[in-house]
Write a protein that holds these residues in place. Sequence first.
Motif, short mmCIF file in Angstrom:
data_model
loop_
_atom_site.label_atom_id
_atom_site.label_comp_id
_atom_site.label_asym_id
_atom_site.label_seq_id
_atom_site.Cartn_x
_atom_site.Cartn_y
_atom_site.Cartn_z
N SER A 50 0.91 -1.31 0.18
CA SER A 50 -0.18 0.00 0.04
C SER A 50 0.95 1.24 0.15
CB SER A 50 -1.09 -0.08 1.17
OG SER A 50 -1.56 1.22 1.15
N VAL A 51 0.44 2.16 -0.78
CA VAL A 51 1.01 3.62 -0.62
C VAL A 51 0.66 4.33 0.44
CG1 VAL A 51 1.36 3.51 -3.24
CG2 VAL A 51 -0.66 4.54 -2.37
N LYS A 52 -0.42 3.93 1.28
CA LYS A 52 -0.64 4.57 2.37
C LYS A 52 -0.05 4.55 3.70
CE LYS A 52 -5.65 4.22 0.86
NZ LYS A 52 -6.75 3.61 1.05
N ASN A 53 1.01 3.52 3.31
CA ASN A 53 1.92 3.03 4.58
C ASN A 53 3.16 3.07 4.30
OD1 ASN A 53 3.12 1.76 6.72
ND2 ASN A 53 1.28 0.78 7.29
N ASP A 54 4.21 3.68 5.06
CA ASP A 54 5.60 3.64 4.60
C ASP A 54 6.26 2.65 5.15
OD1 ASP A 54 5.72 5.02 7.06
OD2 ASP A 54 7.01 6.42 6.35
#
Length: 100
Positions: A50-54
């Motif tokens: 996910s791009v929402k979590n690094d």
Amino acid sequence: MDSLSIRHMVIFNLKYPKGSKEADKFLQDGKSILTSIPVVQNFEVFRQVSVKNDYEYGFSMDFAGEADYEAYNEHPLHVQFVQERWNTEVERFLEIDFKL
């Protein structure tokens, strides 16, 4: 003591490039070492998409209850893994524990 099971999860980034041989070895070794502790159930290794979590990676495992969770935390293999690998190879992490 509470009889509810516990799901222990940790998401983390390693000091190595994502997908590197060193990162893969850490994930493989973590699974091998931590699943050899008798109280660990349902161990899983995750790779973040996910791009929402690094955070890049995750470990998840279950314990039958608080006594097993404490036994895991104090187990010599866990202590050694944390001291020799986690503390030296993990850049940052977030730990989450849920009662099921």
